[in-house]
Design a protein around this motif. Structure first.
Motif, PDB file in Angstrom:
ATOM      1  N   VAL A   9       0.833  -1.204   0.000  1.00  0.00           N
ATOM      2  CA  VAL A   9       0.000   0.000   0.000  1.00  0.00           C
ATOM      3  C   VAL A   9       0.865   1.250   0.000  1.00  0.00           C
ATOM      4  CG1 VAL A   9      -1.655   1.336   1.352  1.00  0.00           C
ATOM      5  CG2 VAL A   9      -1.986  -1.126   1.055  1.00  0.00           C
ATOM      6  N   GLY A  10       1.869   1.274   0.885  1.00  0.00           N
ATOM      7  CA  GLY A  10       2.776   2.421   0.909  1.00  0.00           C
ATOM      8  C   GLY A  10       3.570   2.557  -0.370  1.00  0.00           C
ATOM      9  N   ALA A  50       1.291   3.913  -3.114  1.00  0.00           N
ATOM     10  CA  ALA A  50       1.014   5.337  -2.959  1.00  0.00           C
ATOM     11  C   ALA A  50       2.210   6.176  -3.397  1.00  0.00           C
ATOM     12  CB  ALA A  50       0.652   5.639  -1.504  1.00  0.00           C
ATOM     13  N   THR A  51       3.404   5.778  -2.968  1.00  0.00           N
ATOM     14  CA  THR A  51       4.606   6.525  -3.357  1.00  0.00           C
ATOM     15  C   THR A  51       4.837   6.451  -4.859  1.00  0.00           C
ATOM     16  OG1 THR A  51       5.572   5.998  -1.201  1.00  0.00           O
ATOM     17  CG2 THR A  51       7.062   6.795  -2.914  1.00  0.00           C
ATOM     18  N   GLY A 107       2.608   5.907  -7.119  1.00  0.00           N
ATOM     19  CA  GLY A 107       1.560   6.645  -7.806  1.00  0.00           C
ATOM     20  C   GLY A 107       1.867   8.126  -7.909  1.00  0.00           C
ATOM     21  N   VAL A 108       2.358   8.712  -6.807  1.00  0.00           N
ATOM     22  CA  VAL A 108       2.730  10.126  -6.826  1.00  0.00           C
ATOM     23  C   VAL A 108       3.870  10.360  -7.808  1.00  0.00           C
ATOM     24  CG1 VAL A 108       3.638  12.034  -5.459  1.00  0.00           C
ATOM     25  CG2 VAL A 108       1.903  10.515  -4.489  1.00  0.00           C
TER      26      VAL A 108
END
Length: 395
Positions: free
Chosen positions: A64-65, A68-69, A71-72
């Motif tokens: 998940v982390g 998210a990273t 994706g940014v």
């Protein structure tokens, strides 16, 4: 029943590729050599690379982390990529749009026993023939009517000094003669820079046109593979519905492109006949201009009508007013007769959505954005009707 002993990494029966990592030392590789033995066992004729394993647990905190990273970072990278190579992506998108637009014609030829390559070649010949016909029609007319304009320049200059003529009144109001004199008396370096800039713009337009043409041919030739690859990106359970929706969108784009081309040819032909009947100069060039601008929905024919009316004003004011009336009537006929019967059945986009889509597309990408706005709006409406609205109704 006795258990099977583990395979010996040194027995030579492993999955090590003979063309990679030689010399191969099974003892030195250790655990990797044991994995190579397993790789040899799971590789079969049906699955040369082995069967697909269990998916990762993407809900774990680590993934998940990481997602998210990533994706940014990916979003930022895509934005920078579009800023740097925006023109290239526009060319690719326009080429794909044109290829999808010509796909119905090629598929029709294939259904009538044409090989795929022959259908693409046929479309290419038609495109080059249309471009060659345009050049053959435009260049002689441009030369002839340019000579005619040069011959009439003294008459126009005399009318500028005649305060009772139409050109004289326009000159008195807008100081046309003074502005022309100021432009011609500008520095030679400014004129040279302007000519150089015009030459660069023409060369860039020709180069971009050739790139779009080549990419369109490649996309058109590989359309079946591109279509299949695009649908492979959908999960197996959703793929059948994706095919139904996707093919409908492709058909709408194709119907719009071919229909828009037919309507533009009708606009150019009717304009040419009108200008010939009333003796308006530069009739062929103006008809070609109308046909090209009419490709841009909503605003294209309006701009073309203004240009033609201004040229008709050089003949007489009644001819100019009659030409304005002709374009108003044609615009009503195009909007309420031609478009619904030729394009409307394909795209099924309400009039309000059409106007908004063209305005937004033109603001974002200029003429190209206005050209592709309507089929994009049709695709978005189809997706909303088939996916978004049913989910909202169930929620």
């Amino acid at each position: 029943m006795a258990s099977t002993p583990p395979a010996d990494p040194s027995d030579g029966a492993d999955g090590h590729n003979d063309l990679v990592g030689q010399p191969h030392d099974a003892k030195a590789e250790g655990a990797v050599a044991q994995a190579e033995v397993t790789a040899e066992r799971i590789s079969t004729d049906a699955d040369p690379m082995g069967k697909l394993g269990k998916p990762f647990d993407w809900r774990s905190p680590f993934f998940v982390g990481l997602a998210a990273t990533a994706g940014v970072a990916a979003t930022y990278g895509l934005i920078q990529l579009f800023l740097i190579a925006g023109d290239v992506f526009v060319q690719i998108g326009l080429s794909l749009f044109l290829a999808v637009g010509m796909e119905p014609a090629v598929s029709w030829l294939v259904k009538h026993r044409f090989p795929r390559w022959l259908g693409v070649v046929t479309m290419l010949v038609l495109i080059l023939g249309a471009i060659g016909g345009f050049i053959a029609a435009a260049v002689p007319a441009l030369v002839t009517q340019g000579e005619q304009f040069a011959t009439n320049v003294p008459k126009y200059l005399a009318q500028l000094k005649d305060h009772n003529s139409l050109l004289g009144e326009l000159n008195d109001r807008f100081q046309l003669e003074q502005k022309a004199t100021s432009l011609l008396s500008s520095s030679s370096s400014g004129i040279a820079n302007g000519l150089l800039g015009a030459g660069v713009a023409v060369f860039s337009a020709v180069a971009n046109g050739l790139i779009v043409l080549v990419l369109t041919i490649y996309f058109l030739a590989d359309m079946p593979r591109i279509r299949a690859l695009g649908y492979r990106l959908f999960p197996h359970s959703r793929r059948p519905r994706a095919i139904l929706i996707g093919d409908d969108i492709l058909a709408k784009v194709g119907g719009y492109v071919l229909g828009n081309l037919v309507i533009s040819l009708i606009a150019g032909g009717l304009t040419y006949a009108w200008l010939l009947i009333f003796g308006v100069p530069y009739s062929l060039l103006l008809a070609i201009l109308v046909a090209i601008l009419d490709l841009v929905p909503v605003v294209g024919s309006t701009i073309a009508g203004v240009v033609v009316a201004l040229v008709a004003l050089t003949v007489s004011l009644p001819i100019c007013l009659a030409t304005i009336g002709f374009f108003v009537l044609y615009r009503f006929g195009e909007d309420y007769f031609l478009v619904p019967r030729i394009i409307g059945r394909a795209v099924e986009v309400p009039a309000l959505v059409t106007v908004l889509a063209v305005l937004i597309g033109g603001a974002l990408l200029g003429i190209i954005g206005a050209l592709v706005a309507i089929p994009i709006a049709a695709a978005m409406l189809l997706l909303a009707r088939e996916i978004l609205f049913p989910r909202l109704d169930r929620s």
